[in-house]
Design a protein around this motif. Structure first.
Motif, PDB file in Angstrom:
ATOM      1  N   LEU A   1       0.829  -1.173   0.015  1.00  0.00           N
ATOM      2  CA  LEU A   1       0.024   0.163  -0.026  1.00  0.00           C
ATOM      3  C   LEU A   1       0.833   1.127   0.075  1.00  0.00           C
ATOM      4  N   VAL A   2       2.030   1.400   0.873  1.00  0.00           N
ATOM      5  CA  VAL A   2       2.790   2.435   1.009  1.00  0.00           C
ATOM      6  C   VAL A   2       3.518   2.723  -0.480  1.00  0.00           C
ATOM      7  N   LEU A   3       3.903   1.648  -0.957  1.00  0.00           N
ATOM      8  CA  LEU A   3       4.708   1.566  -2.489  1.00  0.00           C
ATOM      9  C   LEU A   3       3.603   2.112  -3.299  1.00  0.00           C
ATOM     10  N   ASP A   4       2.403   1.617  -3.353  1.00  0.00           N
ATOM     11  CA  ASP A   4       1.213   2.113  -4.385  1.00  0.00           C
ATOM     12  C   ASP A   4       1.130   3.329  -4.122  1.00  0.00           C
TER      13      ASP A   4
ATOM     14  N   TYR B   1       3.107   5.749  -3.411  1.00  0.00           N
ATOM     15  CA  TYR B   1       4.313   6.344  -3.998  1.00  0.00           C
ATOM     16  C   TYR B   1       4.157   6.473  -5.330  1.00  0.00           C
ATOM     17  N   ALA B   2       4.109   4.935  -6.056  1.00  0.00           N
ATOM     18  CA  ALA B   2       3.841   4.711  -7.277  1.00  0.00           C
ATOM     19  C   ALA B   2       2.878   5.752  -7.966  1.00  0.00           C
ATOM     20  N   GLN B   3       1.724   5.847  -7.454  1.00  0.00           N
ATOM     21  CA  GLN B   3       0.561   6.750  -8.034  1.00  0.00           C
ATOM     22  C   GLN B   3       1.060   8.060  -8.178  1.00  0.00           C
TER      23      GLN B   3
ATOM     24  N   ALA C   1       3.932  19.098  -6.114  1.00  0.00           N
ATOM     25  CA  ALA C   1       3.118  18.537  -4.937  1.00  0.00           C
ATOM     26  C   ALA C   1       3.005  17.109  -5.151  1.00  0.00           C
ATOM     27  N   LEU C   2       3.051  16.448  -6.172  1.00  0.00           N
ATOM     28  CA  LEU C   2       3.144  15.222  -6.303  1.00  0.00           C
ATOM     29  C   LEU C   2       4.276  14.722  -5.940  1.00  0.00           C
ATOM     30  N   ARG C   3       5.589  15.183  -6.121  1.00  0.00           N
ATOM     31  CA  ARG C   3       6.748  15.057  -5.652  1.00  0.00           C
ATOM     32  C   ARG C   3       6.874  14.945  -3.951  1.00  0.00           C
ATOM     33  N   ARG C   4       6.290  15.787  -3.464  1.00  0.00           N
ATOM     34  CA  ARG C   4       6.105  16.077  -1.951  1.00  0.00           C
ATOM     35  C   ARG C   4       5.279  14.610  -1.580  1.00  0.00           C
ATOM     36  N   GLU C   5       4.155  14.501  -2.282  1.00  0.00           N
ATOM     37  CA  GLU C   5       3.253  13.282  -1.998  1.00  0.00           C
ATOM     38  C   GLU C   5       4.071  11.975  -2.185  1.00  0.00           C
ATOM     39  N   ALA C   6       4.744  11.912  -3.074  1.00  0.00           N
ATOM     40  CA  ALA C   6       5.507  10.606  -3.098  1.00  0.00           C
ATOM     41  C   ALA C   6       6.480  10.522  -1.940  1.00  0.00           C
ATOM     42  N   HIS C   7       7.223  11.611  -1.586  1.00  0.00           N
ATOM     43  CA  HIS C   7       8.279  11.496  -0.422  1.00  0.00           C
ATOM     44  C   HIS C   7       7.256  11.273   0.880  1.00  0.00           C
ATOM     45  N   ALA C   8       6.087  11.558   1.019  1.00  0.00           N
ATOM     46  CA  ALA C   8       5.226  11.542   2.277  1.00  0.00           C
ATOM     47  C   ALA C   8       5.109  10.084   2.282  1.00  0.00           C
ATOM     48  N   ALA C   9       4.506   9.476   1.052  1.00  0.00           N
ATOM     49  CA  ALA C   9       4.028   8.137   1.037  1.00  0.00           C
ATOM     50  C   ALA C   9       5.235   7.182   1.684  1.00  0.00           C
ATOM     51  N   LEU C  10       6.404   7.333   1.241  1.00  0.00           N
ATOM     52  CA  LEU C  10       7.713   6.750   1.478  1.00  0.00           C
ATOM     53  C   LEU C  10       7.825   6.877   3.173  1.00  0.00           C
ATOM     54  N   ALA C  11       7.510   7.913   3.589  1.00  0.00           N
ATOM     55  CA  ALA C  11       7.597   8.221   5.195  1.00  0.00           C
ATOM     56  C   ALA C  11       6.932   7.143   5.866  1.00  0.00           C
ATOM     57  N   GLY C  12       5.782   6.469   5.404  1.00  0.00           N
ATOM     58  CA  GLY C  12       4.929   5.673   5.843  1.00  0.00           C
ATOM     59  C   GLY C  12       5.877   4.371   5.995  1.00  0.00           C
ATOM     60  N   LEU C  13       6.928   4.302   5.754  1.00  0.00           N
ATOM     61  CA  LEU C  13       7.633   2.856   5.997  1.00  0.00           C
ATOM     62  C   LEU C  13       8.396   2.939   7.291  1.00  0.00           C
ATOM     63  N   GLY C  14       8.272   4.038   8.036  1.00  0.00           N
ATOM     64  CA  GLY C  14       8.681   3.911   9.244  1.00  0.00           C
ATOM     65  C   GLY C  14      10.085   3.964   9.228  1.00  0.00           C
ATOM     66  N   ASP C  15      10.783   3.091  10.237  1.00  0.00           N
ATOM     67  CA  ASP C  15      12.182   3.005  10.366  1.00  0.00           C
ATOM     68  C   ASP C  15      12.865   2.444   8.987  1.00  0.00           C
ATOM     69  N   ALA C  16      12.154   1.796   8.263  1.00  0.00           N
ATOM     70  CA  ALA C  16      12.755   1.410   6.954  1.00  0.00           C
ATOM     71  C   ALA C  16      12.932   2.244   5.797  1.00  0.00           C
ATOM     72  N   VAL C  17      12.225   3.681   6.113  1.00  0.00           N
ATOM     73  CA  VAL C  17      12.531   4.621   5.175  1.00  0.00           C
ATOM     74  C   VAL C  17      13.983   4.580   4.481  1.00  0.00           C
TER      75      VAL C  17
ATOM     76  N   LEU D   1      14.317   5.404  -4.223  1.00  0.00           N
ATOM     77  CA  LEU D   1      12.900   5.577  -4.686  1.00  0.00           C
ATOM     78  C   LEU D   1      12.555   7.163  -4.583  1.00  0.00           C
ATOM     79  N   ALA D   2      13.207   7.773  -3.473  1.00  0.00           N
ATOM     80  CA  ALA D   2      12.834   9.162  -3.340  1.00  0.00           C
ATOM     81  C   ALA D   2      13.782   9.915  -4.220  1.00  0.00           C
ATOM     82  N   ARG D   3      14.973   9.585  -4.560  1.00  0.00           N
ATOM     83  CA  ARG D   3      15.873  10.241  -5.489  1.00  0.00           C
ATOM     84  C   ARG D   3      14.978  10.228  -7.168  1.00  0.00           C
ATOM     85  N   LEU D   4      14.302   8.911  -7.214  1.00  0.00           N
ATOM     86  CA  LEU D   4      13.894   8.669  -8.534  1.00  0.00           C
ATOM     87  C   LEU D   4      12.724   9.720  -8.552  1.00  0.00           C
ATOM     88  N   ALA D   5      11.836  10.010  -7.624  1.00  0.00           N
ATOM     89  CA  ALA D   5      10.745  10.973  -7.433  1.00  0.00           C
ATOM     90  C   ALA D   5      11.257  12.171  -7.865  1.00  0.00           C
ATOM     91  N   ASP D   6      12.424  12.658  -7.226  1.00  0.00           N
ATOM     92  CA  ASP D   6      13.207  13.763  -7.246  1.00  0.00           C
ATOM     93  C   ASP D   6      13.455  14.044  -8.841  1.00  0.00           C
TER      94      ASP D   6
END
Length: 175
Positions: free
Chosen positions: A82-85, A87-89, A141-157, A163-168
């Motif tokens: 769900l987190v990755l999805d 991000y991907a969206q 805004a979508l770039r920030r949304e992708a980063h925010a989604a990845l933050a949902g990984l918690g400690d594994a972020v 993936l964050a660099r790819l969004a950038d």
């Protein structure tokens, strides 16, 4: 692509999930359906929601599938998927928004294709609906949304830095 998926040295159930993921991404509810909308939309004015739907089905579906396939193959949990999805969206839509921006703001040599092609073909774009500045704001805004989604990984972020660099890269690219 299907042949490669079918030959993966993973559990048969993961092969089936992978094939289904790709099939859905390219089928009538994915890339093919989005392309049909795109062809019908030439010369038409789409709403922002209609444009978003079309692009989520086209480029967005393929980018979502790319991310999902990695998660499927490693047997990721449903929470991680769900987190990755999410991000991907965000990344999938951002790619198209930036493509629309570059079509009007970059030259043909930098793009590797004819600049202004969308406008010449009378295709609906984010720039035609939101203006250049509005489309750039949406991409950010979508770039920030992708980063925010990845933050949902918690400690594994920390493992998601590529993936964050790819969004950038997708949003900040100039070609």
């Amino acid at each position: 692509a299907f042949d490669c998926l079918a030959r993966m040295p993973v559990a048969p159930a993961l092969v089936v999930q992978s094939v289904q993921t790709l099939a859905q991404a390219i089928g009538s509810h994915g890339m093919v359906g989005g392309q049909a909308i795109d062809l019908q939309a030439v010369g038409e004015v789409l709403t922002l929601d209609q444009l978003e739907t079309m692009h989520r089905m086209k480029t967005g579906a393929l980018l979502r599938a790319s991310v999902a396939l990695g998660a499927v193959v490693v047997g990721a949990s449903s929470q991680l998927r769900l987190v990755l999805d999410a991000y991907a969206q965000a990344v999938g839509l951002a790619f198209q928004v930036v493509d629309d921006v570059l079509d009007v703001s970059a030259d043909s040599a930098a793009l590797g294709k004819t600049a202004g092609k969308d406008q010449a073909a009378d295709k609906p774009t984010y720039v035609s609906l939101l203006g250049l500045s509005g489309a750039r704001e949406l991409a950010e805004a979508l770039r920030r949304e992708a980063h925010a989604a990845l933050a949902g990984l918690g400690d594994a972020v920390r493992h998601a830095e590529p993936l964050a660099r790819l969004a950038d890269y997708i949003v900040l690219r100039n070609h």
